[in-house]
Design a protein around this motif. Structure first.
Motif, PDB file in Angstrom:
ATOM      1  N   TRP A 120      71.836 100.252  71.593  1.00 30.21           N
ATOM      2  CA  TRP A 120      72.259 100.768  70.286  1.00 30.21           C
ATOM      3  C   TRP A 120      72.918 102.140  70.443  1.00 30.21           C
ATOM      4  N   ALA A 121      72.339 103.002  71.281  1.00 29.91           N
ATOM      5  CA  ALA A 121      72.906 104.333  71.503  1.00 29.91           C
ATOM      6  C   ALA A 121      74.326 104.223  72.063  1.00 29.91           C
TER       7      ALA A 121
ATOM      8  N   GLN B 162      71.735 107.500  65.355  1.00 27.44           N
ATOM      9  CA  GLN B 162      71.256 106.390  66.164  1.00 27.44           C
ATOM     10  C   GLN B 162      69.988 105.734  65.644  1.00 27.44           C
TER      11      GLN B 162
ATOM     12  N   VAL C 255      76.614 103.127  68.963  1.00 29.65           N
ATOM     13  CA  VAL C 255      76.794 104.144  67.920  1.00 29.65           C
ATOM     14  C   VAL C 255      77.470 105.387  68.476  1.00 29.65           C
ATOM     15  N   ASP C 256      77.070 105.829  69.665  1.00 27.98           N
ATOM     16  CA  ASP C 256      77.691 106.947  70.361  1.00 27.98           C
ATOM     17  C   ASP C 256      77.641 108.268  69.603  1.00 27.98           C
TER      18      ASP C 256
ATOM     19  N   SER D 174      67.070 100.238  72.311  1.00 29.95           N
ATOM     20  CA  SER D 174      67.465 101.591  71.916  1.00 29.95           C
ATOM     21  C   SER D 174      68.665 102.072  72.718  1.00 29.95           C
TER      22      SER D 174
ATOM     23  N   TRP E  12      70.781  99.186  60.193  1.00 31.20           N
ATOM     24  CA  TRP E  12      71.214 100.536  60.532  1.00 31.20           C
ATOM     25  C   TRP E  12      70.431 101.471  59.625  1.00 31.20           C
TER      26      TRP E  12
END
Length: 111
Positions: free
Chosen positions: A50-51, A60, A54-55, A47, A76
């Motif tokens: 991924w965060a 997210q 994606v930012d 997680s 996604w």
């Protein structure tokens, strides 16, 4: 995560970001994270990675499907609903950071 495998894992997540989907074998996850059991701690790391990619907090949602088998798919999940029993699970839910539907879990404030 084992640092020597970090680049390989990040490439898979970046593929989700650019193509929307990737496949990951359960044995790869065990190797990459140095864990025999893929549990909440590993999902928290996934997680967090991924965060960073994606930012954007509201976008997210990363979903994983096929957890009952050995071949998993990462998707996604923006705009896709999930439940506790759905085939696709929100990684934040598996990490203990969200409800099965993807809503953030409120952390109690200490007084």
């Amino acid at each position: 995560m084992n640092k020597r495998h970090e680049t390989t894992f990040l490439k898979r997540l970046e593929r989700v970001f650019t193509h929307g989907v990737t496949e990951v074998h359960k044995a790869e996850m065990r190797l990459w994270f140095g864990q025999e059991r893929i549990a909440r701690r590993v999902w928290r790391e996934v997680s967090a990675y991924w965060a960073d990619i994606v930012d954007e907090p509201d976008r997210q949602k990363l979903l994983v499907g096929g957890l009952e088998g050995d071949n998993w798919i990462f998707i996604w999940g923006e705009g896709n609903g999930t439940t506790a029993t759905s085939y696709l699970q929100d990684v934040r839910y598996l990490a203990g950071e969200a409800t099965p539907e993807g809503q953030p879990i409120a952390i109690p404030v200490e007084e």
